[in-house]
Design a protein around this motif. Structure first.
Motif, PDB file in Angstrom:
ATOM      1  N   ASN A  82       0.858  -1.178   0.000  1.00  0.00           N
ATOM      2  CA  ASN A  82       0.000   0.000   0.000  1.00  0.00           C
ATOM      3  C   ASN A  82       0.899   1.234   0.000  1.00  0.00           C
ATOM      4  O   ASN A  82       1.851   1.324   0.763  1.00  0.00           O
ATOM      5  CB  ASN A  82      -0.894  -0.011   1.251  1.00  0.00           C
ATOM      6  CG  ASN A  82      -1.913   1.081   1.226  1.00  0.00           C
ATOM      7  OD1 ASN A  82      -2.069   1.789   0.231  1.00  0.00           O
ATOM      8  ND2 ASN A  82      -2.614   1.236   2.319  1.00  0.00           N
ATOM      9  N   LYS A  83       0.579   2.219  -0.849  1.00  0.00           N
ATOM     10  CA  LYS A  83       1.434   3.404  -0.953  1.00  0.00           C
ATOM     11  C   LYS A  83       1.423   4.239   0.318  1.00  0.00           C
ATOM     12  O   LYS A  83       2.370   4.970   0.585  1.00  0.00           O
ATOM     13  CB  LYS A  83       1.006   4.258  -2.145  1.00  0.00           C
ATOM     14  CG  LYS A  83       1.320   3.623  -3.470  1.00  0.00           C
ATOM     15  CD  LYS A  83       0.944   4.522  -4.615  1.00  0.00           C
ATOM     16  CE  LYS A  83       1.248   3.852  -5.942  1.00  0.00           C
ATOM     17  NZ  LYS A  83       0.881   4.696  -7.078  1.00  0.00           N
ATOM     18  N   ALA A  84       0.375   4.148   1.121  1.00  0.00           N
ATOM     19  CA  ALA A  84       0.305   4.924   2.359  1.00  0.00           C
ATOM     20  C   ALA A  84       1.268   4.392   3.417  1.00  0.00           C
ATOM     21  O   ALA A  84       1.621   5.117   4.343  1.00  0.00           O
ATOM     22  CB  ALA A  84      -1.115   4.917   2.902  1.00  0.00           C
ATOM     23  N   ASP A  85       1.709   3.139   3.286  1.00  0.00           N
ATOM     24  CA  ASP A  85       2.595   2.536   4.278  1.00  0.00           C
ATOM     25  C   ASP A  85       4.070   2.588   3.881  1.00  0.00           C
ATOM     26  O   ASP A  85       4.903   1.962   4.525  1.00  0.00           O
ATOM     27  CB  ASP A  85       2.212   1.064   4.503  1.00  0.00           C
ATOM     28  CG  ASP A  85       0.857   0.926   5.150  1.00  0.00           C
ATOM     29  OD1 ASP A  85       0.447   1.869   5.850  1.00  0.00           O
ATOM     30  OD2 ASP A  85       0.215  -0.119   4.960  1.00  0.00           O
ATOM     31  N   LEU A  86       4.405   3.334   2.823  1.00  0.00           N
ATOM     32  CA  LEU A  86       5.787   3.370   2.349  1.00  0.00           C
ATOM     33  C   LEU A  86       6.538   4.553   2.946  1.00  0.00           C
ATOM     34  O   LEU A  86       5.990   5.638   3.106  1.00  0.00           O
ATOM     35  CB  LEU A  86       5.818   3.492   0.821  1.00  0.00           C
ATOM     36  CG  LEU A  86       5.231   2.334   0.036  1.00  0.00           C
ATOM     37  CD1 LEU A  86       5.220   2.661  -1.445  1.00  0.00           C
ATOM     38  CD2 LEU A  86       6.013   1.070   0.274  1.00  0.00           C
ATOM     39  N   ILE A  87       7.792   4.317   3.294  1.00  0.00           N
ATOM     40  CA  ILE A  87       8.687   5.404   3.685  1.00  0.00           C
ATOM     41  C   ILE A  87       9.962   5.286   2.858  1.00  0.00           C
ATOM     42  O   ILE A  87      10.272   4.217   2.319  1.00  0.00           O
ATOM     43  CB  ILE A  87       9.047   5.392   5.184  1.00  0.00           C
ATOM     44  CG1 ILE A  87       9.820   4.135   5.536  1.00  0.00           C
ATOM     45  CG2 ILE A  87       7.842   5.552   6.055  1.00  0.00           C
ATOM     46  CD1 ILE A  87      10.534   4.254   6.849  1.00  0.00           C
ATOM     47  N   ILE A  88      10.699   6.375   2.768  1.00  0.00           N
ATOM     48  CA  ILE A  88      11.953   6.368   2.041  1.00  0.00           C
ATOM     49  C   ILE A  88      13.038   5.932   3.011  1.00  0.00           C
ATOM     50  O   ILE A  88      13.401   6.664   3.925  1.00  0.00           O
ATOM     51  CB  ILE A  88      12.247   7.751   1.454  1.00  0.00           C
ATOM     52  CG1 ILE A  88      11.152   8.101   0.469  1.00  0.00           C
ATOM     53  CG2 ILE A  88      13.606   7.782   0.792  1.00  0.00           C
ATOM     54  CD1 ILE A  88      11.279   9.442  -0.134  1.00  0.00           C
ATOM     55  N   SER A  89      13.539   4.729   2.830  1.00  0.00           N
ATOM     56  CA  SER A  89      14.520   4.211   3.777  1.00  0.00           C
ATOM     57  C   SER A  89      15.941   4.555   3.371  1.00  0.00           C
ATOM     58  O   SER A  89      16.783   4.772   4.231  1.00  0.00           O
ATOM     59  CB  SER A  89      14.374   2.698   3.922  1.00  0.00           C
ATOM     60  OG  SER A  89      14.711   2.061   2.725  1.00  0.00           O
ATOM     61  N   LYS A  90      16.216   4.614   2.091  1.00  0.00           N
ATOM     62  CA  LYS A  90      17.579   4.905   1.649  1.00  0.00           C
ATOM     63  C   LYS A  90      17.531   5.640   0.324  1.00  0.00           C
ATOM     64  O   LYS A  90      16.768   5.273  -0.569  1.00  0.00           O
ATOM     65  CB  LYS A  90      18.353   3.602   1.487  1.00  0.00           C
ATOM     66  CG  LYS A  90      19.830   3.787   1.229  1.00  0.00           C
ATOM     67  CD  LYS A  90      20.521   2.471   1.003  1.00  0.00           C
ATOM     68  CE  LYS A  90      20.655   1.715   2.298  1.00  0.00           C
ATOM     69  NZ  LYS A  90      21.483   0.520   2.167  1.00  0.00           N
ATOM     70  N   VAL A  91      18.333   6.686   0.212  1.00  0.00           N
ATOM     71  CA  VAL A  91      18.460   7.431  -1.031  1.00  0.00           C
ATOM     72  C   VAL A  91      19.944   7.665  -1.268  1.00  0.00           C
ATOM     73  O   VAL A  91      20.647   8.124  -0.385  1.00  0.00           O
ATOM     74  CB  VAL A  91      17.725   8.790  -0.960  1.00  0.00           C
ATOM     75  CG1 VAL A  91      17.837   9.522  -2.267  1.00  0.00           C
ATOM     76  CG2 VAL A  91      16.280   8.609  -0.603  1.00  0.00           C
ATOM     77  N   GLU A  92      20.395   7.333  -2.457  1.00  0.00           N
ATOM     78  CA  GLU A  92      21.803   7.515  -2.787  1.00  0.00           C
ATOM     79  C   GLU A  92      21.932   8.345  -4.044  1.00  0.00           C
ATOM     80  O   GLU A  92      21.188   8.158  -5.003  1.00  0.00           O
ATOM     81  CB  GLU A  92      22.490   6.169  -3.016  1.00  0.00           C
ATOM     82  CG  GLU A  92      22.648   5.338  -1.787  1.00  0.00           C
ATOM     83  CD  GLU A  92      23.356   4.036  -2.054  1.00  0.00           C
ATOM     84  OE1 GLU A  92      23.625   3.725  -3.236  1.00  0.00           O
ATOM     85  OE2 GLU A  92      23.638   3.329  -1.091  1.00  0.00           O
ATOM     86  N   VAL A  93      22.883   9.263  -4.022  1.00  0.00           N
ATOM     87  CA  VAL A  93      23.218  10.060  -5.192  1.00  0.00           C
ATOM     88  C   VAL A  93      24.701   9.886  -5.441  1.00  0.00           C
ATOM     89  O   VAL A  93      25.507  10.111  -4.550  1.00  0.00           O
ATOM     90  CB  VAL A  93      22.906  11.556  -4.970  1.00  0.00           C
ATOM     91  CG1 VAL A  93      23.287  12.358  -6.194  1.00  0.00           C
ATOM     92  CG2 VAL A  93      21.455  11.756  -4.659  1.00  0.00           C
ATOM     93  N   SER A  94      25.052   9.463  -6.630  1.00  0.00           N
ATOM     94  CA  SER A  94      26.459   9.331  -6.975  1.00  0.00           C
ATOM     95  C   SER A  94      26.734  10.098  -8.259  1.00  0.00           C
ATOM     96  O   SER A  94      25.833  10.350  -9.061  1.00  0.00           O
ATOM     97  CB  SER A  94      26.861   7.857  -7.128  1.00  0.00           C
ATOM     98  OG  SER A  94      26.086   7.262  -8.134  1.00  0.00           O
TER      99      SER A  94
END
Length: 171
Positions: A82-94
């Protein structure tokens, strides 16, 4: 020949079963400008990040928003989250490759134009598992003393998952 992965790259085989990801490569933005936006959204919920990215005045928000939509679509279509239960756990920029162009100048000279690119990877985690875990602990607190001790020990060591109390990672 086997392709070698960099150490800071996200390895899809090491994902837990409640994570999905989307990655964009060669996005024509410098990595510093993308990191300025990424630092604002790390660790937040999917719905809150949509509001943040739509209201931020930076040009880097649009490709990051497209990647976020792609990761959420992967989560709902491939894993049924469900999209309401999603969080951003990791974001990487290289840093990606730099495109170089020559611009003609006066007296037959040329001027080098550098256009930098970046690679962005967004990992979303489903926290409904963590909500169920907290509800079970709340239920177990109302049991008698001996049953509560036994069940809490079993829940923390077997049913708690491998998150060690951390829902999102710093990087």
């Amino acid at each position: 020949m086997v392709k070698q992965r960099k150490k800071n790259e996200v390895d899809p085989s090491k994902k837990t079963k409640n994570e999905v990801y989307a990655s964009g490569q060669y996005i024509p933005i410098s990595d510093d400008k993308a990191r300025r936006v990424i630092d604002q959204i790390r660790g937040r919920s999917y719905e809150a990040v949509l509001f943040i990215l739509e209201l931020m005045p930076y040009r880097a928000c649009y490709p990051i928003l497209k990647l976020l939509y792609s990761a959420a679509a992967n989560a709902s279509h491939n894993k049924g989250f469900n999209k309401a239960d999603l969080i951003i756990s990791k974001v990487e920029v290289s840093k990606g490759t730099t495109m170089k162009k020559l611009k003609p100048r006066a007296r037959g000279r040329s001027y080098l134009i550098k256009r930098s690119t970046c690679h962005i990877t967004i990992v979303l985690k489903d926290i409904s598992h963590f909500k169920e875990y907290k509800e079970r602990i709340h239920f177990l607190e109302n049991l008698p003393e001996d049953a509560r001790e036994r069940n809490l020990f079993r829940l923390k060591h077997n049913g708690g998952g491998n998150h060690n109390g951390v829902i999102w990672d710093k990087k």
